[in-house]
Design a protein around this motif. Structure first.
Motif, PDB file in Angstrom:
ATOM      1  N   UNK A 194      11.374   7.884  -0.592  1.00  0.00           N
ATOM      2  CA  UNK A 194      10.447   8.325  -1.678  1.00  0.00           C
ATOM      3  C   UNK A 194       9.942   6.952  -2.298  1.00  0.00           C
ATOM      4  N   UNK A 195      10.552   6.095  -2.497  1.00  0.00           N
ATOM      5  CA  UNK A 195      10.019   4.906  -2.844  1.00  0.00           C
ATOM      6  C   UNK A 195       9.072   4.093  -1.971  1.00  0.00           C
ATOM      7  N   UNK A 196       9.221   4.289  -0.723  1.00  0.00           N
ATOM      8  CA  UNK A 196       8.230   3.987   0.415  1.00  0.00           C
ATOM      9  C   UNK A 196       6.747   4.715   0.295  1.00  0.00           C
ATOM     10  N   UNK A 200       3.240   3.719  -0.765  1.00  0.00           N
ATOM     11  CA  UNK A 200       1.823   3.978   0.016  1.00  0.00           C
ATOM     12  C   UNK A 200       0.900   4.538  -0.687  1.00  0.00           C
ATOM     13  N   UNK A 201       1.285   5.529  -1.850  1.00  0.00           N
ATOM     14  CA  UNK A 201       0.122   6.338  -2.748  1.00  0.00           C
ATOM     15  C   UNK A 201      -0.270   5.227  -3.594  1.00  0.00           C
ATOM     16  N   UNK A 202       0.473   4.451  -3.970  1.00  0.00           N
ATOM     17  CA  UNK A 202      -0.296   3.314  -5.093  1.00  0.00           C
ATOM     18  C   UNK A 202      -1.392   2.575  -4.164  1.00  0.00           C
ATOM     19  N   UNK A 203      -0.969   1.912  -3.004  1.00  0.00           N
ATOM     20  CA  UNK A 203      -1.788   1.346  -2.296  1.00  0.00           C
ATOM     21  C   UNK A 203      -3.309   1.876  -2.070  1.00  0.00           C
ATOM     22  N   UNK A 208      -8.888   3.223  -3.090  1.00  0.00           N
ATOM     23  CA  UNK A 208      -9.919   4.269  -3.651  1.00  0.00           C
ATOM     24  C   UNK A 208     -10.454   3.746  -4.995  1.00  0.00           C
ATOM     25  N   UNK A 209      -9.852   2.976  -5.960  1.00  0.00           N
ATOM     26  CA  UNK A 209     -10.604   2.552  -6.907  1.00  0.00           C
ATOM     27  C   UNK A 209     -11.602   1.521  -6.647  1.00  0.00           C
ATOM     28  N   UNK A 210     -11.244   0.645  -5.674  1.00  0.00           N
ATOM     29  CA  UNK A 210     -12.062  -0.380  -5.129  1.00  0.00           C
ATOM     30  C   UNK A 210     -13.309   0.112  -4.413  1.00  0.00           C
TER      31      UNK A 210
END
Length: 306
Positions: A194-196, A200-203, A208-210
């Motif tokens: 779950x942490x991994x 990945x979602x955060x990255x 996407x924001x960039x």
């Protein structure tokens, strides 16, 4: 020549050679008058006859004699091989030079009065570098002694704590800590995936924001430009409002001072009374005309009317 003369001449030559040799070994000028002064010191470690005397780093003389004086201090007689005398207030320092050698250093004063030959100057003992090292060593020794005592006291307390059952408490604390670490490791193992995924979602979100920022950069710049233009318009409107407020305040001040028609109408009560009376009379006239129009038209001819 008789033998007695030869012996006498030999003894005389030996005496002259001895005197010259002594003056040479004592660094006393051979054929000029010497300049001598003395100084009293509390201690003269390493100062003996023949010790060098320096002034501004230059050797200017030597010690001729060291002896005790009447007040239990040590008198040091110095001989100088220079032409000028020392001023009153000159200080002679006994210092250690070149780590091991002891010498006397002269520091002249600024006095215009001079010390005559055979006079006295001020004597001081300066321990120099060795004294500083000794002070540092003594201070360090005291600090080490204090630290050793504190460390011994701490170790004694630790031993006493262990003897009174503190060892079991430490063992229980370590066991609890090991259990906590094991629980944390288990949680990390079970939730590692779950942490991994969260990482990945955060990255992906950051990427996407960039991307959005890069695609909408022109629109963002246009919005900023429009905001700047609107801000400038607001500034212009604010300036006009200030001017309008100034003009309105000026009109109000004129009205309060009774200037102009409006000012006179407001500030002059007689004008108000006249207008009120005129209005009343006009109403009465209209009322009478409506009630009796013949009274007003009987004096008028029809031809005058039409």
């Amino acid at each position: 020549m008789k033998n007695e003369y030869k012996v006498g001449i030999t003894i005389l030559v030996a005496i002259v050679v001895g005197i010259l040799g002594y003056r040479f070994m004592a660094e006393i000028p051979l054929f000029s008058q010497t300049y001598e002064v003395y100084a009293n010191f509390d201690r003269v470690d390493g100062v003996v006859s023949g010790t060098s005397v320096f002034m501004q780093g230059v050797k200017v003389g030597s010690v001729r004699r060291v002896e005790f004086s009447d007040n239990d201090s040590l008198r040091v007689d110095m001989t100088f091989n220079m032409d000028r005398m020392l001023p009153v207030g000159t200080i002679a320092y006994i210092r250690t030079v070149q780590l091991l050698d002891t010498a006397i250093e002269i520091e002249r004063s600024s006095s215009s009065e001079m010390v005559e030959s055979g006079g006295r100057i001020i004597g001081r003992y300066d321990e120099g570098i060795m004294g500083t090292v000794r002070d540092i060593g003594e201070s360090a020794g005291r600090n080490i002694e204090d630290s050793t005592e504190k460390l011994s006291s701490l170790l004694s307390r630790i031993d006493l704590m262990l003897e009174e059952g503190g060892q079991d408490d430490i063992q229980q604390t370590l066991s609890g800590l090991n259990s906590t670490i094991a629980g944390i490791e288990q949680i990390l193992d079970s939730r590692g995936q779950d942490i991994e995924q969260s990482i990945v979602h955060l990255r992906n979100t950051l990427q996407t924001i960039d991307g959005i920022t890069a695609d909408q950069q022109d629109q963002i710049e246009n919005i900023i430009a429009n905001l700047e233009s609107t801000t400038r318009q607001f500034d212009s409107i604010a300036g006009e409002m200030d001017e309008l407020s100034t003009e309105l305040n000026e009109v109000i001040r004129k009205i309060n001072r009774g200037e102009g028609s409006m000012g006179k109408l407001i500030n002059d009560p007689s004008l108000y009374n006249n207008l009120d009376s005129l209005s009343y009379n006009l109403n009465e006239l209209i009322k009478n005309f409506n009630e009796n129009p013949r009274d007003f038209l009987k004096h008028m001819r029809l031809i005058d009317i039409f």
